[in-house]
Design a protein around this motif. Structure first.
Motif, PDB file in Angstrom:
ATOM      1  N   SER A 143       0.952  -1.215   0.553  1.00  0.00           N
ATOM      2  CA  SER A 143       0.111  -0.102   0.428  1.00  0.00           C
ATOM      3  C   SER A 143       0.606   1.185   0.162  1.00  0.00           C
ATOM      4  O   SER A 143       0.523   2.325  -0.589  1.00  0.00           O
ATOM      5  CB  SER A 143      -0.695  -0.195   0.798  1.00  0.00           C
ATOM      6  OG  SER A 143      -1.680   1.054   1.616  1.00  0.00           O
ATOM      7  N   ILE A 194     -11.221  -4.307   4.373  1.00  0.00           N
ATOM      8  CA  ILE A 194     -10.911  -3.641   2.582  1.00  0.00           C
ATOM      9  C   ILE A 194     -10.127  -4.431   1.849  1.00  0.00           C
ATOM     10  O   ILE A 194     -10.486  -3.157   0.448  1.00  0.00           O
ATOM     11  CB  ILE A 194      -9.680  -2.277   3.599  1.00  0.00           C
ATOM     12  CG1 ILE A 194      -8.185  -3.061   3.527  1.00  0.00           C
ATOM     13  CG2 ILE A 194     -10.412  -1.863   5.049  1.00  0.00           C
ATOM     14  CD1 ILE A 194      -6.799  -1.678   3.446  1.00  0.00           C
ATOM     15  N   MET A 195      -9.854  -5.110   1.505  1.00  0.00           N
ATOM     16  CA  MET A 195      -9.954  -5.610  -0.130  1.00  0.00           C
ATOM     17  C   MET A 195     -10.327  -6.902  -0.118  1.00  0.00           C
ATOM     18  O   MET A 195     -10.855  -6.202  -1.639  1.00  0.00           O
ATOM     19  CB  MET A 195      -8.205  -6.290  -0.012  1.00  0.00           C
ATOM     20  CG  MET A 195      -7.178  -5.361   0.705  1.00  0.00           C
ATOM     21  SD  MET A 195      -6.695  -4.461  -1.104  1.00  0.00           S
ATOM     22  CE  MET A 195      -5.699  -3.663   0.226  1.00  0.00           C
ATOM     23  N   GLN A 230     -12.412   1.033  -1.128  1.00  0.00           N
ATOM     24  CA  GLN A 230     -11.518   0.366   0.379  1.00  0.00           C
ATOM     25  C   GLN A 230     -12.117   0.939   1.344  1.00  0.00           C
ATOM     26  O   GLN A 230     -12.503   0.865   2.479  1.00  0.00           O
ATOM     27  CB  GLN A 230      -9.463   0.912   0.299  1.00  0.00           C
ATOM     28  CG  GLN A 230      -8.658   0.012  -0.271  1.00  0.00           C
ATOM     29  CD  GLN A 230      -7.268  -0.174  -0.498  1.00  0.00           C
ATOM     30  OE1 GLN A 230      -7.137   0.903   1.026  1.00  0.00           O
ATOM     31  NE2 GLN A 230      -6.557  -0.669  -0.911  1.00  0.00           N
ATOM     32  N   TRP A 264      -4.394   0.985   4.663  1.00  0.00           N
ATOM     33  CA  TRP A 264      -5.836   1.600   4.252  1.00  0.00           C
ATOM     34  C   TRP A 264      -5.250   2.995   3.154  1.00  0.00           C
ATOM     35  O   TRP A 264      -4.655   3.255   3.828  1.00  0.00           O
ATOM     36  CB  TRP A 264      -7.023   1.961   5.662  1.00  0.00           C
ATOM     37  CG  TRP A 264      -8.356   3.228   4.674  1.00  0.00           C
ATOM     38  CD1 TRP A 264      -8.762   2.629   3.537  1.00  0.00           C
ATOM     39  CD2 TRP A 264      -8.134   4.501   5.107  1.00  0.00           C
ATOM     40  NE1 TRP A 264      -9.847   3.927   3.258  1.00  0.00           N
ATOM     41  CE2 TRP A 264      -9.728   4.702   3.917  1.00  0.00           C
ATOM     42  CE3 TRP A 264      -7.915   4.704   6.303  1.00  0.00           C
ATOM     43  CZ2 TRP A 264     -10.404   6.031   3.911  1.00  0.00           C
ATOM     44  CZ3 TRP A 264      -8.527   6.221   6.619  1.00  0.00           C
ATOM     45  CH2 TRP A 264      -9.376   6.233   5.473  1.00  0.00           C
TER      46      TRP A 264
END
Length: 823
Positions: A433, A584-585, A649, A642
């Motif tokens: 990320s 969130i994925m 997301q 995040w």
């Protein structure tokens, strides 16, 4: 060295009889030889001393050392002198009287003073008083020399007579001259050299009995063993004062009368009295005295007869007399008050009532004891009946204790491994990320540099940085082309603006390395508890043991606070199963996991009702587990993984948090874990606004050439605004308005709308208006939207109502101004 010349020390020997003279000469010769040897030794080898002023003292005495050697003869002479002193007291008084009669003739005749070792003649020269060095040398030639004294023969005089003579002259008012003072000093010096055992020096005392401070040459005492004055080095002064007070009290009492010989010395008597006082207490002496008096009384011997016969008696001053026995006087018949029969009868009745009351209390106590005895027998029988059951419970609790101990040891050993796997998984996704966000920000900087360099003209030289920027630009354009083809191949073509999509594409090699690390972490998580039995490594196995305890003894189950400890006990196992959980994925519902269903069915009773559930101690088991395990895991994911610029997301995260708050009532404003999660979300939003938003401001004349880069950056800012406003209702409105409207809208978007054409600017303003929450647009105009409303009114005034192309923009402006009003 001494500062003053010392007078010559002449030594005159005593002359005795022939036999005594020979013995004395031999002893004195040996003593002189010994003194000379000691002096030679002292001069050859100086004495080492610890005093800082020891050397100065030796120099002051010119190295001379005086040593007094005591002999047995000197002690015998001392004892004889003490005996003679008592006999000559009467003679001294008479001699003082005779001397006083001759004092009148002393003015006309020469004064002759005789001592043991000198005969001093003082001429009648009238009263003369000298001081200082004159007094030392004034009478040097007034007394005979050593040879003259030797020729006169031996002169012996008692020391007591000598001291009395000196005292007589002083008391009579005569002032001693220099010769007398010098003679006294010569006598003292000669006594030291001859080794006399002591030097009598009369000390003058003040009225209180304390000796005054004198000089060393005036009062020089020898340190012989007969000295009575000794320096007290005791530290414990309290004990010494107490002993002094005790001794003073005993001395104040009359001494015990003893029948002793006349020859016994006072020192021996005092010593015996002290020893008796130390060894025998006053009570013992009094008891012995009473016993002896009783025996003498039994024999018919009275106190007077005892005194006549020489029997010792204790005085009342030492032993207090026993108090006399109380005297019981017979009653006086004349003073007796007559007692009537009624009074006697009333007293007897009162006495009878008291006895009855006591008897009643005794009966009550007896009944209470009987009841306690029956109760004790009953409890004993119940205990004997419950003994097998208690033994079974004891065995069960011992086994449960062993299981809990083994479980805690196992989890303590495996917990660091679980934490390490969690950290590796979070770091793996967090690195990806962070890499994607840094690549996006670098692309923005590269495009801004390209636009700036294009306006300056072509670059003649190219460096390594230019090559790297060109390589990144090629990769960026390739990713955009692939996303464009993917959208075109979709069955439904969505409306899209450049900059709205997330650039999260990675190469195949990076994907391969990522999957390898992820598969390795999943494999290690599955094999972590491979060497552990199922009762210690599964949620079902652990809860089955605790559920048996709950069924067997619910009271002890609650007393041990087991409902509060269950989330912590099963925490390592649930965390291990949540290692690969990434809400969130991908969408992963917690309610479908095995551990969740196990916790849901824990302590289930088919007959339970709503009322029984309210009394169930484990009714908050799942909410507590979610709060203590799931929410901290979600906080770590938000902090490390995040991306606020990603719409997908953000929407998954908002949906998950909304569902948790709705389903679990303990996740409210009092929850510390939830507060920590929201603080992390705010920090991530602030970082995105500061680092990911960049809207270039160019003059309107060159806007056409930079139109594509401007449109993309403006669309990214609107996308971030939409993501931020999706948290409305979860985060605090005040903080969210300050970030979304105060920072993002007024600082970046409004500035971008000012440099855009009116039609394009109103179209973008309509997109911004559609993202604002309806709750913020009701009522009065928000303070942060007044600047935006003023800009919309200015743009609407620039439109041409006759131009059909401006009709849509005109409608947008009217709808916006209808909702929000400018200043």
């Amino acid at each position: 060295m001494s500062l003053f010349n010392k007078p010559k020390r002449n030594i005159r020997r005593r002359h005795f009889n022939d036999e005594e003279e020979d013995n004395e000469n031999r002893s004195m010769e040996t003593e002189d030889m010994q003194i000379l040897k000691n002096k030679v030794k002292k001069k050859d080898k100086p004495k080492q001393t610890l005093l800082s002023f020891g050397d100065d003292l030796d120099e002051a005495d010119e190295g001379e050392v005086f040593k007094v050697k005591k002999s047995s003869r000197s002690r015998r002479l001392m004892k004889q002198l003490d005996q003679e002193r008592k006999k000559k007291k009467g003679e001294e008084k008479m001699q003082v009287d005779s001397d006083s009669t001759n004092m009148s003739n002393m003015q006309e005749k020469d004064l002759e003073i005789k001592t043991d070792d000198l005969v001093v003649k003082i001429k009648n020269t009238g009263p003369m008083i000298l001081n200082g060095r004159d007094a030392l040398t004034a009478g040097k030639n007034d007394y005979s020399s050593e040879d003259e004294v030797d020729n006169q023969g031996p002169v012996f005089q008692n020391k007591s007579d000598r001291s009395e003579n000196m005292k007589f002259f002083l008391q009579s008012g005569c002032i001693p001259d220099a010769a007398m003072i010098h003679a006294a000093r010569k006598r003292r010096q000669k006594a030291r050299e001859l080794g006399h055992d002591y030097i009598p020096v009369e000390e003058q005392s003040d009225e209180k009995g304390n000796s005054r401070l004198v000089r060393e040459e005036d009062h020089d005492r020898s340190d012989d063993e007969d000295s009575q004055e000794r320096i007290n080095m005791t530290v414990d002064t309290d004990a010494l004062d107490k002993e002094k007070r005790r001794q003073a009290f005993l001395d104040s009492q009359a001494p015990i009368v003893k029948v002793s010989d006349e020859e016994s010395e006072p020192e021996e008597e005092e010593w015996e009295v002290q020893q008796i006082r130390k060894g025998v207490t006053g009570a013992q002496i009094a008891a012995a005295h009473q016993d002896s008096m009783a025996q003498y009384n039994a024999l018919g011997i009275g106190p007077s007869h005892m005194m006549e016969s020489g029997i010792p008696m204790m005085t009342s001053s030492i032993i207090p007399a026993a108090p006399p026995p109380p005297m019981i006087q017979p009653p006086d018949p004349t003073k007796c008050v007559p007692v009537t029969a009624d009074e006697v009868l009333s007293k007897m009745r009162e006495r009878l009532n008291n006895l009855r009351e006591v008897h009643r209390r005794h009966e009550l106590n007896y009944d209470a004891v009987i009841q306690e005895l029956l109760q004790s027998k009953k409890e004993l029988e119940e205990g004997e009946n419950r003994a097998p059951e208690m033994a079974q419970r004891y065995k069960y609790y011992q086994e449960l204790r062993g299981y809990v101990t083994d479980l805690v040891e196992c989890l303590n050993e495996k917990l660091p491994m679980v934490a390490a796997l969690e950290s590796r998984w979070v770091d793996l996704y967090g690195d990806r990320s962070t890499e994607l966000m840094e690549r996006r920000r670098q692309d923005t900087r590269d495009q801004a540099e390209e636009v700036t360099s294009a306006s300056r003209g072509p670059i003649l030289r190219r460096g390594p940085e230019d090559d790297a920027r060109m390589r990144r630009a090629t990769e960026r354009e390739g990713r955009r082309a692939r996303r464009r083809r993917a959208r075109e191949l979709a069955p439904v073509l969505p409306r899209h603006m450049d900059g709205m999509s997330s650039d999260d594409e990675v190469t195949e090699q990076q994907n391969l390395i990522f999957r390898q690390f992820r598969d390795e972490i999943e494999k290690e998580s599955r094999e972590l508890f491979a060497d552990v039995e199922e009762d210690f490594c599964t949620v079902r196995g652990i809860l089955s043991k605790l559920e048996d305890w709950r069924t067997t003894d619910l009271e002890s189950y609650n007393d041990a606070y087991v409902p509060l400890c269950i989330p912590k006990i099963v925490s390592p196992i649930i965390r291990l199963q949540l290692i690969t959980w990434n809400p969130i994925m991908e969408s992963a519902e917690l309610e479908r996991s095995k551990w969740y269903n196990t916790l849901l069915l824990y302590g289930l009773d088919m007959k339970e009702t709503e009322e029984s559930l309210r009394c169930d101690p484990d009714v908050r088991l799942i909410p507590s587990t979610i709060e203590k395990i799931v929410v901290p895991k979600l906080t770590t994911i938000v902090e490390k993984i995040w991306d606020p610029m990603s719409t997908s997301q953000t929407l998954r995260l908002v949906g998950l948090i909304n569902r948790l708050i709705r389903d679990y009532p303990n996740l409210n404003e009092t929850s510390k874990q939830l507060e920590t999660l929201f603080n992390v979300i705010f920090e991530k939003i602030k970082a995105a606004v500061e680092n990911d938003v960049f809207i270039p401001i160019f003059p309107k004349q060159i806007m056409d050439t930079k139109h594509q880069f401007y449109q993309r950056q403006f669309a990214m800012a609107i996308k971030l605004l939409r993501n931020l406003l999706s948290w409305q209702g979860l985060l605090g409105d005040l903080k969210l308005k300050n970030i979304a409207l105060g920072s993002l809208l007024n600082r970046y978007l409004v500035a971008g709308l000012r440099v855009s054409p009116p039609v394009d600017a109103l179209t973008k303003a309509n997109m911004i208006m559609s993202t604002l929450p309806r709750a913020w647009l009701q009522g009065e105009t928000i303070e942060h939207l007044k600047m935006f409303a003023t800009l919309i009114r200015q743009l609407s005034e620039q439109l041409d109502q006759a131009n059909p192309a401006h009709n849509e923009a005109w409608e947008y402006s009217k709808s916006i101004l209808k909702i929000i009003r400018p200043l």
